[in-house]
Design a protein around this motif. Structure first.
Motif, PDB file in Angstrom:
ATOM      1  N   SER A 187       8.568 -28.512   5.579  1.00  0.00           N
ATOM      2  CA  SER A 187       8.466 -28.888   6.990  1.00  0.00           C
ATOM      3  C   SER A 187       9.579 -28.294   7.841  1.00  0.00           C
ATOM      4  O   SER A 187       9.560 -28.423   9.059  1.00  0.00           O
ATOM      5  N   ASP A 234       3.030 -46.619   7.857  1.00  0.00           N
ATOM      6  CA  ASP A 234       4.188 -45.740   7.685  1.00  0.00           C
ATOM      7  C   ASP A 234       5.221 -46.316   6.710  1.00  0.00           C
ATOM      8  O   ASP A 234       5.669 -45.631   5.808  1.00  0.00           O
ATOM      9  N   PRO A 275       0.743 -37.818   5.617  1.00  0.00           N
ATOM     10  CA  PRO A 275       0.703 -36.462   6.186  1.00  0.00           C
ATOM     11  C   PRO A 275       1.349 -36.334   7.553  1.00  0.00           C
ATOM     12  O   PRO A 275       2.034 -35.362   7.833  1.00  0.00           O
ATOM     13  N   TRP A 276       1.137 -37.315   8.457  1.00  0.00           N
ATOM     14  CA  TRP A 276       1.718 -37.189   9.793  1.00  0.00           C
ATOM     15  C   TRP A 276       3.230 -37.333   9.765  1.00  0.00           C
ATOM     16  O   TRP A 276       3.923 -36.771  10.598  1.00  0.00           O
ATOM     17  N   LEU A 277       3.770 -38.060   8.785  1.00  0.00           N
ATOM     18  CA  LEU A 277       5.223 -38.118   8.641  1.00  0.00           C
ATOM     19  C   LEU A 277       5.755 -36.822   8.049  1.00  0.00           C
ATOM     20  O   LEU A 277       6.803 -36.325   8.443  1.00  0.00           O
ATOM     21  N   SER A 326       4.532 -33.957   8.471  1.00  0.00           N
ATOM     22  CA  SER A 326       4.451 -32.886   9.470  1.00  0.00           C
ATOM     23  C   SER A 326       5.620 -32.924  10.450  1.00  0.00           C
ATOM     24  O   SER A 326       5.873 -31.949  11.144  1.00  0.00           O
ATOM     25  N   ARG A 327       6.344 -34.043  10.484  1.00  0.00           N
ATOM     26  CA  ARG A 327       7.461 -34.181  11.419  1.00  0.00           C
ATOM     27  C   ARG A 327       8.515 -35.150  10.888  1.00  0.00           C
ATOM     28  O   ARG A 327       8.861 -36.122  11.545  1.00  0.00           O
ATOM     29  N   HIS A 357       6.301 -34.076  23.118  1.00  0.00           N
ATOM     30  CA  HIS A 357       5.207 -34.424  22.220  1.00  0.00           C
ATOM     31  C   HIS A 357       4.262 -33.231  22.234  1.00  0.00           C
ATOM     32  O   HIS A 357       3.634 -32.943  23.257  1.00  0.00           O
ATOM     33  N   SER A 403       2.162 -29.850  19.718  1.00  0.00           N
ATOM     34  CA  SER A 403       1.715 -29.203  18.492  1.00  0.00           C
ATOM     35  C   SER A 403       1.881 -27.710  18.730  1.00  0.00           C
ATOM     36  O   SER A 403       1.932 -27.259  19.877  1.00  0.00           O
ATOM     37  N   GLY A 457       0.004 -38.478  23.483  1.00  0.00           N
ATOM     38  CA  GLY A 457      -0.580 -38.832  22.203  1.00  0.00           C
ATOM     39  C   GLY A 457      -2.077 -39.062  22.329  1.00  0.00           C
ATOM     40  O   GLY A 457      -2.544 -39.664  23.296  1.00  0.00           O
ATOM     41  N   SER A 502      -3.248 -31.749  18.010  1.00  0.00           N
ATOM     42  CA  SER A 502      -3.324 -31.389  16.595  1.00  0.00           C
ATOM     43  C   SER A 502      -4.696 -30.822  16.254  1.00  0.00           C
ATOM     44  O   SER A 502      -4.810 -29.855  15.495  1.00  0.00           O
ATOM     45  N   THR A 503      -5.746 -31.415  16.829  1.00  0.00           N
ATOM     46  CA  THR A 503      -7.087 -30.905  16.598  1.00  0.00           C
ATOM     47  C   THR A 503      -7.213 -29.485  17.123  1.00  0.00           C
ATOM     48  O   THR A 503      -7.772 -28.607  16.461  1.00  0.00           O
TER      49      THR A 503
END
Length: 171
Positions: free
Chosen positions: A44, A97, A121-123, A125-126, A145, A147, A162, A167-168
């Protein structure tokens, strides 16, 4: 010594490796325990693209695997908790989380302590994002905030609130 300082000290004595990484303009001395290494957290972070003898901006440790220090967790683990004073910022993010963040403004060190078998996964990623935000508040930099996608050294930053689909779109 404060209880929060003792958590950071405990985290840094529990790690098995340290390396320098970067996140945006910041150079970070990143410390990982065995659990964090198995989560491939290092993927990461890029290595610093510069060669310098200057010290890193701050230090952060990432630990996990159901070994959270129970004496600093909130009574109700199902609810978000936040504590901040002149010296420390402490955040508990409940399930899914299950992460404790502790930041020391004076020493510019912090810890991300995951209470899970696998980093979500979201953790991943960052990782340490709240620690980066805490450090950045004392600098001229402003976290956003966003991507990003990149290819051959060129990048596109997609910024928005958010849930807007950043991300999509990046995927």
């Amino acid at each position: 010594m404060s209880i929060f300082r003792s958590i950071i000290d405990l985290a840094f004595t529990s790690v098995s490796m340290e390396t320098d990484v970067s996140s945006g303009p910041f150079s970070i001395r990143l410390a990982l325990d065995e659990w964090a290494k198995t989560q491939n957290v290092l993927l990461s972070f890029p290595k610093p693209a510069w060669v310098t003898d200057q010290p890193t901006d701050f230090g952060a440790a990432i630990l996990g695997g159901n070994r959270l220090p129970q004496h600093v967790l909130p009574f109700d683990l199902s609810k978000f908790a936040l504590y901040e004073d002149q010296t420390f910022l402490v955040t508990w993010l409940p399930a899914p989380d299950n992460v404790l963040y502790v930041w020391d403004y004076e020493s510019c060190t912090g810890v991300m302590w995951c209470n899970t078998e696998v980093m979500l996964p979201w953790l991943l990623s960052r990782p340490i994002l709240p620690l980066i935000h805490a450090y950045a508040t004392e600098t001229e930099w402003c976290p956003v905030h966003a991507s990003a996608v990149g290819r051959e050294g060129k990048f596109l930053l997609i910024v928005g609130p958010g849930g807007a689909g950043k991300s999509t779109a990046a995927l």
